[in-house]
Design a protein around this motif. Structure first.
Motif, mmCIF file in Angstrom:
data_model
loop_
_atom_site.group_PDB
_atom_site.id
_atom_site.type_symbol
_atom_site.label_atom_id
_atom_site.label_comp_id
_atom_site.label_asym_id
_atom_site.label_seq_id
_atom_site.Cartn_x
_atom_site.Cartn_y
_atom_site.Cartn_z
ATOM 1 N N LEU A 121 7.004 -2.169 -8.426
ATOM 2 C CA LEU A 121 6.670 -1.578 -9.491
ATOM 3 C C LEU A 121 5.632 -0.334 -8.896
ATOM 4 C CD1 LEU A 121 5.371 -1.121 -12.432
ATOM 5 C CD2 LEU A 121 3.643 -2.963 -11.785
ATOM 6 N N LEU A 122 5.038 -0.636 -7.590
ATOM 7 C CA LEU A 122 4.072 0.324 -6.959
ATOM 8 C C LEU A 122 4.636 0.448 -5.511
ATOM 9 C CD1 LEU A 122 0.806 -1.038 -8.236
ATOM 10 C CD2 LEU A 122 1.808 0.895 -9.224
ATOM 11 N N PRO A 123 4.332 1.386 -4.857
ATOM 12 C CA PRO A 123 4.653 1.565 -3.321
ATOM 13 C C PRO A 123 3.908 0.512 -2.814
ATOM 14 C CG PRO A 123 3.935 3.793 -4.346
ATOM 15 C CD PRO A 123 3.672 2.813 -5.317
ATOM 16 N N ALA A 124 4.381 0.052 -1.397
ATOM 17 C CA ALA A 124 3.682 -0.862 -0.616
ATOM 18 C C ALA A 124 2.340 -0.787 -0.229
ATOM 19 C CB ALA A 124 4.604 -1.124 0.369
ATOM 20 N N GLU A 125 1.887 0.279 -0.066
ATOM 21 C CA GLU A 125 0.263 0.605 0.296
ATOM 22 C C GLU A 125 -0.264 0.444 -1.023
ATOM 23 O OE1 GLU A 125 2.760 2.925 0.837
ATOM 24 O OE2 GLU A 125 3.168 2.540 3.221
ATOM 25 N N ALA A 138 0.359 -1.300 -3.649
ATOM 26 C CA ALA A 138 0.501 -2.594 -4.268
ATOM 27 C C ALA A 138 -0.678 -3.360 -3.478
ATOM 28 C CB ALA A 138 1.864 -2.976 -4.020
ATOM 29 N N THR A 139 -0.683 -3.182 -2.060
ATOM 30 C CA THR A 139 -1.380 -4.102 -1.333
ATOM 31 C C THR A 139 -3.041 -3.669 -1.638
ATOM 32 O OG1 THR A 139 -1.483 -2.624 0.454
ATOM 33 C CG2 THR A 139 -0.005 -4.534 0.636
ATOM 34 N N LEU A 140 -3.406 -2.419 -1.965
ATOM 35 C CA LEU A 140 -4.516 -1.986 -2.245
ATOM 36 C C LEU A 140 -5.101 -2.592 -3.625
ATOM 37 C CD1 LEU A 140 -7.055 -0.173 -1.570
ATOM 38 C CD2 LEU A 140 -5.802 1.513 -2.570
ATOM 39 N N SER A 141 -4.277 -2.522 -4.643
ATOM 40 C CA SER A 141 -4.422 -2.911 -6.021
ATOM 41 C C SER A 141 -4.196 -4.588 -6.137
ATOM 42 C CB SER A 141 -3.640 -2.041 -7.057
ATOM 43 O OG SER A 141 -2.365 -2.621 -6.925
#
Length: 115
Positions: free
Chosen positions: A31-35, A37-40
């Motif tokens: 759904l989101l890029p890896a960076e 996704a970890t931030l959110s």
């Protein structure tokens, strides 16, 4: 013409089956890029065969295009319905005027023939 349509559908089916067989590998959609996704904290992903992704993208594109075109043509449909209502109103008015004219003339046979 019917045979041409069946031949086209058969050729399309062969192409779609060929694409599906050639793209059976499983891919992961995130759904989101890896960076991000970890931030959110949202790490939603799904694994699907590639042909499902391709066909899904084609269908989604068609649906988006149909909705976009339907919204774009709203003003034309609105104008057409307005003109249709106006035409029906004028037709009723002409019919009423013909009836009134026939009643004033006094000839019932001509009034029936005009209608």
């Amino acid at each position: 013409m019917r045979y041409i349509r069946y031949a086209f559908l058969a050729a399309l089916a062969v192409v779609l089956v060929t694409v599906a067989i050639a793209n059976r590998d499983v891919v992961t959609l995130n759904l989101l890029p890896a960076e991000l996704a970890t931030l959110s904290g949202v790490t939603l992903s799904v694994s699907l065969p590639l042909f499902v992704v391709i066909f899904g993208a084609i269908i989604a594109g068609l649906l988006i295009g149909f909705v976009w075109e339907w919204m774009r043509e709203y003003k034309h449909r609105s104008a057409a319905s307005t003109h249709k209502r106006e035409k029906e109103k004028l037709a009723r008015e002409v019919s009423k005027l013909k009836t009134d004219k026939a009643k004033n003339d006094g000839d019932e046979v001509l009034a029936l023939l005009e209608n």
